[in-house]
Design an enzyme around this catalytic site. Structure first.
Site, PDB file in Angstrom:
ATOM      1  N   LYS A  23       0.828  -1.201   0.000  1.00  0.00           N
ATOM      2  CA  LYS A  23       0.000   0.000   0.000  1.00  0.00           C
ATOM      3  C   LYS A  23       0.860   1.248   0.000  1.00  0.00           C
ATOM      4  O   LYS A  23       0.625   2.199  -0.758  1.00  0.00           O
ATOM      5  CB  LYS A  23      -0.913   0.021   1.222  1.00  0.00           C
ATOM      6  CG  LYS A  23      -1.817   1.225   1.252  1.00  0.00           C
ATOM      7  CD  LYS A  23      -1.925   2.065   2.488  1.00  0.00           C
ATOM      8  CE  LYS A  23      -0.982   1.963   3.599  1.00  0.00           C
ATOM      9  NZ  LYS A  23      -1.346   2.794   4.759  1.00  0.00           N
ATOM     10  N   ASP A 314       3.778  -0.064  12.532  1.00  0.00           N
ATOM     11  CA  ASP A 314       2.598  -0.743  11.988  1.00  0.00           C
ATOM     12  C   ASP A 314       2.550  -2.214  12.398  1.00  0.00           C
ATOM     13  O   ASP A 314       1.529  -2.884  12.202  1.00  0.00           O
ATOM     14  CB  ASP A 314       2.565  -0.643  10.460  1.00  0.00           C
ATOM     15  CG  ASP A 314       1.904   0.639   9.977  1.00  0.00           C
ATOM     16  OD1 ASP A 314       1.326   1.367  10.808  1.00  0.00           O
ATOM     17  OD2 ASP A 314       1.957   0.921   8.767  1.00  0.00           O
ATOM     18  N   LYS A 341      -3.508   6.690  14.828  1.00  0.00           N
ATOM     19  CA  LYS A 341      -3.742   5.933  13.592  1.00  0.00           C
ATOM     20  C   LYS A 341      -5.241   5.713  13.392  1.00  0.00           C
ATOM     21  O   LYS A 341      -6.060   6.502  13.854  1.00  0.00           O
ATOM     22  CB  LYS A 341      -2.979   4.610  13.653  1.00  0.00           C
ATOM     23  CG  LYS A 341      -1.462   4.758  13.687  1.00  0.00           C
ATOM     24  CD  LYS A 341      -0.924   5.066  12.312  1.00  0.00           C
ATOM     25  CE  LYS A 341       0.591   4.964  12.255  1.00  0.00           C
ATOM     26  NZ  LYS A 341       1.087   5.070  10.863  1.00  0.00           N
ATOM     27  N   LYS A 411      -9.328  -2.139   3.737  1.00  0.00           N
ATOM     28  CA  LYS A 411      -8.542  -0.905   3.673  1.00  0.00           C
ATOM     29  C   LYS A 411      -7.215  -1.121   2.965  1.00  0.00           C
ATOM     30  O   LYS A 411      -6.796  -0.289   2.151  1.00  0.00           O
ATOM     31  CB  LYS A 411      -8.313  -0.361   5.085  1.00  0.00           C
ATOM     32  CG  LYS A 411      -7.629   0.995   5.125  1.00  0.00           C
ATOM     33  CD  LYS A 411      -7.550   1.519   6.547  1.00  0.00           C
ATOM     34  CE  LYS A 411      -7.141   2.979   6.556  1.00  0.00           C
ATOM     35  NZ  LYS A 411      -5.808   3.226   6.018  1.00  0.00           N
TER      36      LYS A 411
END
Length: 426
Positions: A23, A314, A341, A411
């Site tokens: 991503k 992450d 986040k 997402k």
């Protein structure tokens, strides 16, 4: 609300998997290809909510773009730094990269551009970057709280110059500014106050800019210089598999004492989250690296660890999800910024681990997880894709783990659970 129950395994995982494109790289490549002059092709591009919001925004700004999800390919015709549309109403969903990158991009235009997102996106910080854009010639009109969406950017090009900004909440703002800086009217220097979070993502941005023909001069960890007049060159660019999303499959090997090979992802990846392999190695896993895959083999017993995860934040949820199975406590440090986040990730992780009966201590910038038995439960995901993907791994060891709202993985990884279950069937 939909749920998925994870089938616990009574054997080690043994699988070879393929992971969709990154991503982070897909959205960076979309931005620089849009600024390049001419036609670019992105292979192995990610097709997810985040990348589709980004593509839609580019289309609204007048950048011709063709999406071919069956081939995982995106074609777009860059306009050499021009933003054809003079007015646009742009919606970014919950995509932080789209919000920040598109906000910076429209500063190069000559027009009026409104940006908004879902309610949680309105809570995520944008202010430092917008202050730089205003100093560089734009006017930003906030409809609510200053520094947050929704707002309208009135732009007439980006002047460039010397800027000082904080980067203690997100590195995406600096990445956005770096990528537009070659099209400024003069040389640009960005100096970062304090500690830059997620430095590995800035390095990824600079490497991708170099792949498209633009040099960033970095002085130490905190100063970045970009000469004006440089131009991105259109490319036929292959996006690496997503190292962040590969972490869950590697974690499955680690927690079951099994073996997982991820194709086309190597230790030479430009993605900072490939450092997850180092974390697993410290916990007792064996890593095998070749020129076209990486393989993780888990130990009989994972070892505890005390680790600074600022650069790979992450992956906090991935480590937290397997931490209860370690031989000693796991402490995750220096990650206060993950509270900003998709959800407050420290709070969410602590809440769900406690729901499972795990002892965990919460601090402003860290958490400490004790090993111990797990009580089956339904896991809240807070509209956060990484909560769903990480706690699915926990379910491989404990019967009765149920993931709420599994569709939130759309997402960044729409078919995550399909691939996850395929891994278990091998």
């Amino acid at each position: 609300m939909d749920t998925i129950e994870i089938p616990a395994l009574n054997r080690p995982v043994d699988a070879t998997v393929e992971i969709p494109g990154s991503k982070s790289l897909t959205n960076r490549a979309l931005l620089v290809a849009a600024l390049a002059q001419g036609d670019s092709i992105l292979e192995n591009a990610l097709f997810s909510e985040d990348s589709e919001y980004f593509a839609k925004c580019l289309e609204q700004l007048g950048i011709p773009i063709t999406l071919n999800p069956h081939l995982a390919q995106i074609q777009l015709a860059g306009r050499g730094g021009e933003i054809p549309a003079k007015q646009a109403d742009l919606f970014v969903g919950l995509s932080g990269t789209t919000a920040r990158f598109i906000s910076a991009l429209v500063a190069l235009g000559n027009g009026e551009y409104r940006l908004d997102g879902v309610p949680r996106m309105r809570e995520r910080p944008m202010g430092d970057m917008l202050t730089v854009l205003e100093t560089g010639g734009a006017t930003v009109n906030f409809e609510g709280n200053s520094g947050f969406m929704p707002y309208t950017v009135y732009s007439q090009g980006f002047a460039g110059g010397n800027f000082c900004l904080k980067a203690n909440q997100t590195s995406q703002q600096l990445s956005a500014l770096l990528m537009i800086a070659p099209y400024a009217q003069q040389d640009t220097i960005f100096e970062v106050e304090g500690t830059l979070v997620s430095l590995s993502y800035i390095k990824m941005t600079c490497r991708l800019m170099a792949d498209f023909g633009v040099e960033v001069i970095q002085i130490g960890d905190n100063q970045f210089q970009i000469k004006a007049g440089q131009r991105y060159q259109a490319q036929h660019y292959t996006v690496e598999p997503d190292a962040s999303n590969a972490s869950y499959f590697f974690a499955a090997a680690a927690v079951t004492g099994g073996r997982v090979r991820v194709k086309h992802l190597t230790k030479q990846s430009c993605q900072g989250d490939i450092l997850w392999l180092n974390v697993l190695e410290q916990m007792g896993c064996q890593i095998k690296d070749s020129d076209d895959y990486t393989e993780v083999t888990g130990p009989k017993q994972l070892q505890g660890i005390d680790i600074d995860m600022n650069d790979i934040s992450d992956l906090v949820q991935t480590l937290a999800a397997i931490a209860p199975f370690a031989s000693s406590p796991i402490t995750i440090r220096n990650v206060e910024h993950i509270r900003y986040k998709e959800t407050d990730r420290i709070k969410a992780v602590v809440t769900e681990l406690r729901r499972l009966g795990v002892q965990v201590e919460e601090f402003p910038d860290r958490l400490k997880i004790e090993p111990g038995p797990i009580t089956p439960a339904e896991i809240e995901t807070y509209h956060d894709h990484r909560m769903a993907m990480a706690f699915a791994v926990t379910g491989l060891k404990v019967p009765g783990i149920v993931i709420k709202d599994p569709g939130c993985t759309a997402k960044t990884f729409p078919d995550y659970f399909t691939r996850f279950f395929q891994m278990l069937e091998q």
